[in-house]
Design an enzyme around this catalytic site. Structure first.
Site, PDB file in Angstrom:
ATOM      1  N   LYS A 111      49.439  -0.808 -28.625  1.00 27.76           N
ATOM      2  CA  LYS A 111      50.332  -2.430 -28.746  1.00 27.76           C
ATOM      3  C   LYS A 111      49.514  -2.871 -29.977  1.00 27.76           C
ATOM      4  O   LYS A 111      49.579  -4.613 -29.025  1.00 27.76           O
ATOM      5  CB  LYS A 111      50.555  -3.080 -27.513  1.00 27.76           C
ATOM      6  CG  LYS A 111      51.461  -2.306 -26.680  1.00 27.76           C
ATOM      7  CD  LYS A 111      52.798  -2.135 -26.728  1.00 27.76           C
ATOM      8  CE  LYS A 111      53.472  -1.260 -25.817  1.00 27.76           C
ATOM      9  NZ  LYS A 111      53.885  -2.222 -24.169  1.00 27.76           N
ATOM     10  N   ILE A 118      47.737  -8.509 -32.437  1.00 24.07           N
ATOM     11  CA  ILE A 118      48.538  -7.568 -31.302  1.00 24.07           C
ATOM     12  C   ILE A 118      49.611  -7.654 -31.720  1.00 24.07           C
ATOM     13  O   ILE A 118      49.827  -7.959 -32.509  1.00 24.07           O
ATOM     14  CB  ILE A 118      48.464  -8.090 -30.580  1.00 24.07           C
ATOM     15  CG1 ILE A 118      48.794  -9.962 -30.558  1.00 24.07           C
ATOM     16  CG2 ILE A 118      47.147  -8.443 -29.455  1.00 24.07           C
ATOM     17  CD1 ILE A 118      48.879 -11.481 -29.166  1.00 24.07           C
ATOM     18  N   CYS A 119      50.534  -6.373 -30.749  1.00 27.40           N
ATOM     19  CA  CYS A 119      51.685  -6.444 -31.529  1.00 27.40           C
ATOM     20  C   CYS A 119      52.741  -7.275 -30.554  1.00 27.40           C
ATOM     21  O   CYS A 119      52.693  -7.319 -29.310  1.00 27.40           O
ATOM     22  CB  CYS A 119      52.545  -4.787 -31.028  1.00 27.40           C
ATOM     23  SG  CYS A 119      52.086  -4.065 -32.178  1.00 27.40           S
ATOM     24  N   LEU A 120      53.925  -8.391 -30.992  1.00 27.15           N
ATOM     25  CA  LEU A 120      54.506  -8.863 -30.014  1.00 27.15           C
ATOM     26  C   LEU A 120      56.035  -8.661 -29.883  1.00 27.15           C
ATOM     27  O   LEU A 120      56.160  -7.631 -30.327  1.00 27.15           O
ATOM     28  CB  LEU A 120      54.253 -10.230 -31.270  1.00 27.15           C
ATOM     29  CG  LEU A 120      53.634 -10.719 -31.143  1.00 27.15           C
ATOM     30  CD1 LEU A 120      53.287 -12.150 -32.394  1.00 27.15           C
ATOM     31  CD2 LEU A 120      52.176 -11.447 -29.951  1.00 27.15           C
ATOM     32  N   TRP A 148      50.860 -10.876 -23.687  1.00 31.79           N
ATOM     33  CA  TRP A 148      49.976  -9.219 -23.884  1.00 31.79           C
ATOM     34  C   TRP A 148      49.253  -8.753 -23.170  1.00 31.79           C
ATOM     35  O   TRP A 148      49.337  -8.191 -22.698  1.00 31.79           O
ATOM     36  CB  TRP A 148      49.329  -9.460 -25.631  1.00 31.79           C
ATOM     37  CG  TRP A 148      50.026  -8.033 -26.346  1.00 31.79           C
ATOM     38  CD1 TRP A 148      50.425  -6.944 -26.264  1.00 31.79           C
ATOM     39  CD2 TRP A 148      48.126  -7.741 -25.890  1.00 31.79           C
ATOM     40  NE1 TRP A 148      49.680  -6.585 -27.568  1.00 31.79           N
ATOM     41  CE2 TRP A 148      48.343  -6.573 -27.018  1.00 31.79           C
ATOM     42  CE3 TRP A 148      46.818  -7.721 -25.843  1.00 31.79           C
ATOM     43  CZ2 TRP A 148      47.896  -5.253 -27.007  1.00 31.79           C
ATOM     44  CZ3 TRP A 148      45.727  -7.278 -25.983  1.00 31.79           C
ATOM     45  CH2 TRP A 148      46.144  -5.740 -26.290  1.00 31.79           C
TER      46      TRP A 148
END
Lengths: 174, 801
Positions: A111, A118-120, A148
């Site tokens: 992620k 970071i992947c939201l 997250w």
């Protein structure tokens, strides 16, 4: 505002909203914006402290306030896991949200984009766009990083990708 | 760099540096508390709230409850659970503890109420009471949402202190108000002078109060009035008597009532009950008796004894004088006949008179002394005798029937009238009057119009109806008592005899005379009966004698008749002669027989009815047919029928028919007709022959001689007694032809032809006297006379042979 848990939502609503729509290149209006960002951050921090829920510590890395660095942590199984946090204010800010980076976890989870960004969630972008320019850094942290961490850290810990510093130190020692 | 921005940076840094507050989770806290309990550090009962997030100690709960109570003075336990957030069970427990610890609190129907609350309420009530003068407790109870009993008990302890007023049957009143209403009650009660139903009075007072108070006024209960009234009565502020709690009779009324009665009674020495009833005394007799013990109660009137004394004297006087008296005329007009009769019975003189048979009480109020009655009766008796003697039975009966017919006619008319009289009331009334006078002998009574009549008239009509019924009965008995005096007759007679009934100015003398007549009538009838009996016994002798005579006469003539009848058999073959002979026999022999029978039976009839039929010794009269029929009709029933048939037969041509009719009639009237038997016939014939022989021998008239000779000849030859009329002689003679010798027959025919010529001459000679016929008559007569001895010899010789 679906997609987030109720405590996040209630917290978000308590963070003061911003009004100045200005990016880092807008000079004085950016300063104005920056002030609002600070006020909002202060309120959010105080809120976290009073709820015994303090989870980050950041500061502007340059006088313009376009780069921020600091730390964030998460408590899992009574152990505190602490990570470096850094992000830049994009030029198109506030239309574009800042990309939060956790460089220590780069490559440890899926992620995450390259460089520790970071992947939201899919919900984040539309919500941000809808609330431009009222959302600021505090909102981005609250909506983006906090969920997250809550989601990823337990998985990372359980999978053994990250180890508590005491453990690592003790294991290192042993 | 901006100052403010720096400052904000610093502040942010400071905020981030600040120590974050430490929080324990609920779960941790719960665990901690449990731990504490386990370790007995908390050694008391720890309660928790309904939400389960709080612990609370009982003391705290009690404190909170107390605080709540203090806040309002009154709090519901259920409200307390909401306020404290503790379970009802614990709240109740603690509330009870709180209440038991504090004497100023009470737990009523799930509510805790403090005395101070009641004080406040009482003050409120007092304020309102002073404003409105009166409040209903029920209203208060509804407002405060508690039981009215609780309110009453609460108010009881505060009346006179906090609440200035009076509690009366569920109503609170201020003293001023009570005083005012009591003044109203007193005023109204004192104003009443006649007996009143108090509830009606309270109704009006209530209305009055409502008007005074306007719309806001609350209805005052009548019990409140009543209690005030009772209080006033007890205090003696009102005078009077109360019956059954609501019937109020003021003293002033009772006094006026008594005074009125007293004054009237003392003045008039009598008083009518209806007058008392007008004064409001429902039971006048009891009232008067208790008030005047020596007074006498009558049907409609109460009298003082002095009244009786007065009447007593008058009655005594009347009895002594041998007169009569109408007590009603002496008594005040308010007396009814019933009263009069009652009061008369109270009089000592009347009692003694009745005991001693000196007086006669009639139609309630009339008293006749026996002397007076006897006088009238004697005179009536005389009248009766006269009446009886003068009136023959036929006359009376016809009169009666006429009278009845008339009555019937009138009745029919009146009935018609009453039928149409519904529209014309006046006419109907008149008709009713008529009807009452000539009362219908059928059951029809015009009740509707009867109502209109006065009482007196009614009485009259009843009397009349009685009398009429009497006459009807009399009519029914007419067969026995031919002339019983009718009531009308007696009444009329009394009127004639005692004119002072009318003189005394009575509207209706009949009303009294009729009963008097009724009273006398039985006596009169008795008298009449006795008299008739006497006459009857007297007549019995006569009747017997009469019947004996009749029998004798009848026997004789009837036997002769039979004898003659037999002779007729000879001529049965010759129609015309037979008819002539029959008729002759009926005329000459049968008619006297029938007449004798009729006459005697008539006499007998009269005698039996007690009529003094003086026997006429002039001998049996002869009747013509009309008279016979009249007599026959007077005979009773079947006898009359038989008699009529006898008369009819007499008119006929057949002796046999007459004989049977006569026989039947004789049987009906109890007479015996002897039949002719051989022996009797012979002796009769013998005597008859002897008789005829002597007659023939002494007969000088040549004409009369012939039939006798012929008869004698028949007797001698055929042993039959022939009665032949002149016309039949020639045939009779011709019949003798073959029985006699020729010489004798010749003598007979010669004589007969000579007689016929003589008779024809005689009948022709009636015209003028100086005719030659007279010479011829005389010559003929001479010739006949010459022939007579031969004829006589003809007969006499045979008789001797």
């Amino acid at each position: 505002m679906e997609g987030w848990d109720t405590s996040t939502k209630s917290t978000l609503t308590q963070i003061p909203l911003l009004s100045a729509k200005a990016g880092p290149r807008d000079g004085a209006s950016w300063t104005q914006r920056l002030k609002e960002e600070y006020k909002s951050l202060i309120a959010y921090t105080q809120m976290n402290k009073s709820n015994d829920n303090d989870w980050f510590h950041i500061s502007a890395a340059n006088p313009e306030g376009t780069r921020w660095t600091g730390k964030c942590w998460y408590v899992h199984n009574l152990l505190k896991y602490e990570f470096d946090l850094q992000f830049d204010i994009p030029v198109t800010y506030p239309s574009t949200a800042p990309e939060l980076e956790l460089p220590q976890l780069d490559g440890k989870t899926q992620k995450m984009y390259r460089g520790g960004k970071i992947c939201l969630t899919v919900h984040f972008k539309p919500l941000w766009a809808k609330n431009c320019p009222r959302f600021g850094i505090a909102h981005a942290l609250c909506l983006g990083l906090a969920p997250w961490l809550a989601a990823e850290v337990p998985i990372l810990v359980d999978s053994g990708m990250i180890k508590h510093k005491d453990d690592s130190s003790s294991s290192a020692e042993s | 760099m901006d100052e403010e921005l720096l400052e904000l940076q610093r502040q942010f840094e400071f905020a981030q540096q600040a120590k974050s507050s430490i929080r324990l989770s609920e779960r941790n806290v719960v665990e901690l508390v449990q731990k504490l309990k386990e370790l007995h550090i908390i050694d008391f009962d720890l309660l928790h709230t309904i939400s389960g997030k709080e612990y609370i100690t009982p003391e705290q709960l009690r404190q909170e409850i107390a605080a709540e109570i203090n806040k309002l003075g009154r709090v519901s336990v259920i409200d307390l659970t909401d306020i404290t957030g503790v379970d009802l069970y614990h709240v109740e427990k603690q509330a009870q503890l709180v209440v038991s610890n504090d004497p100023g609190l009470m737990l009523v129907q799930g509510e805790i109420i403090s005395q101070s609350y009641w004080d406040n309420v009482a003050e409120d009530i007092n304020d309102r009471l002073q404003e409105c003068n009166q409040i209903a407790v029920a209203e208060l109870a509804a407002q405060l949402n508690v039981g009215s009993e609780l309110i009453t008990s609460m108010l009881d302890s505060r009346l006179g202190t906090l609440v200035k007023g009076r509690l009366e049957s569920g109503q609170l009143y201020t003293p001023a108000y009570v005083a005012r209403v009591s003044a109203m009650v007193r005023g109204a009660s004192r104003g009443i002078t006649v007996p009143t139903n108090l509830s009606a009075l309270w109704g009006t007072l209530q209305q009055l109060l409502q008007e005074m108070n306007g719309v806001s006024g609350v209805a005052v209960e009548s019990t409140f009035f009543q209690s005030l009234f009772n209080g006033l009565l007890k205090e003696g502020e009102l005078l009077g008597s109360l019956r059954a709690g609501v019937h109020w009779t003021p003293t002033v009324f009772a006094a006026a009532q008594k005074e009125c009665i007293d004054s009237f009674f003392s003045q008039n020495s009598h008083i009518i009950y209806s007058a008392l009833q007008k004064l409001g005394i429902s039971q006048p007799v009891q009232f008067l008796q208790s008030r005047y013990p020596d007074g006498i109660p009558l049907t409609t009137v109460f009298v003082h004894p002095s009244m009786i004394d007065m009447l007593d004297e008058a009655v005594e006087d009347a009895v002594e004088r041998g007169s009569w008296i109408d007590s009603l005329s002496l008594l005040p007009t308010s007396f009814t006949p019933q009263d009069a009769s009652k009061i008369l019975l109270q009089c000592s003189s009347v009692q003694s008179a009745q005991k001693g048979n000196q007086g006669l009480l009639l139609v309630d109020s009339y008293l006749f002394s026996s002397g007076f009655v006897k006088d009238i009766y004697d005179r009536l008796e005389k009248e009766m005798v006269a009446f009886n003697l003068s009136g023959s039975s036929i006359l009376t009966s016809s009169e009666e029937s006429h009278l009845v017919k008339e009555t019937r006619g009138r009745t029919n008319r009146t009935i018609e009238l009453t039928e149409t009289g519904n529209e014309k009331k006046k006419k109907g009334k008149a008709a009713a009057m008529k009807a009452s006078e000539s009362l219908p002998d059928d059951e029809y009574i015009p009740t509707k119009s009867k109502k209109n009549q006065k009482k007196g008239k009614d009485l009259l009509s009843v009397v009349v109806s009685d009398s009429k019924a009497g006459t009807r009965k009399d009519l029914a008995n007419m067969q026995e008592n031919l002339n019983v005096p009718t009531e009308e007759w007696i009444t009329q007679k009394i009127m004639d005899l005692v004119p002072d009934f009318e003189e005394q100015g009575m509207d209706n003398p009949e009303a009294i005379i009729r009963p008097l007549a009724n009273n006398m009538r039985p006596k009169l009838i008795n008298f009449l009966k006795e008299r008739r009996k006497a006459v009857f016994t007297e007549n019995a002798e006569n009747m017997k004698r009469l019947l004996d005579n009749l029998q004798k006469k009848l026997d004789e003539s009837f036997l002769n008749m039979q004898l003659y009848e037999k002779a007729l058999d000879f001529f049965d073959d010759d129609q015309s002669t037979s008819a002539v002979l029959h008729r002759h026999l009926l005329r000459t022999t049968a008619a006297p027989i029938a007449d004798t029978l009729f006459y005697n039976l008539d006499m007998h009839n009269k005698l039996r009815n007690g009529i003094d039929a003086e026997e006429s010794h002039s001998g049996p009269a002869t009747f013509n047919p009309a008279e016979r029929t009249a007599v026959a009709k007077t005979f009773p029933g079947s006898l009359s029928k038989k008699a009529l048939s006898v008369i009819e037969a007499l008119e006929g041509k057949h002796v046999e028919a007459f004989m049977t009719a006569l026989r039947e009639m004789a049987e009906e009237s109890g007479l015996l007709l002897k039949k002719l038997d051989k022996k009797l016939e012979r002796t009769l014939l013998h005597s008859y022959r002897k008789d005829l022989t002597t007659q023939v021998s002494v007969e000088t008239d040549p004409v009369a001689l012939l039939p006798k000779v012929v008869s004698l000849l028949y007797l001698q030859i055929h042993n039959k007694a022939l009665q032949a009329p002149g016309r039949a002689i020639s045939i009779a003679v011709s019949r003798l032809k073959d029985k006699l010798e020729d010489s004798a027959y010749k003598i007979l025919t010669d004589y007969q032809s000579a007689t016929v010529t003589l008779l024809s001459l005689l009948s022709a000679a009636t015209g003028d006297e100086e005719d030659c016929t007279s010479d011829r008559i005389s010559t003929k007569r001479e010739m006949l006379e010459n022939l007579m001895p031969a004829l006589k010899g003809l007969v006499l010789s045979t008789s001797q042979s």
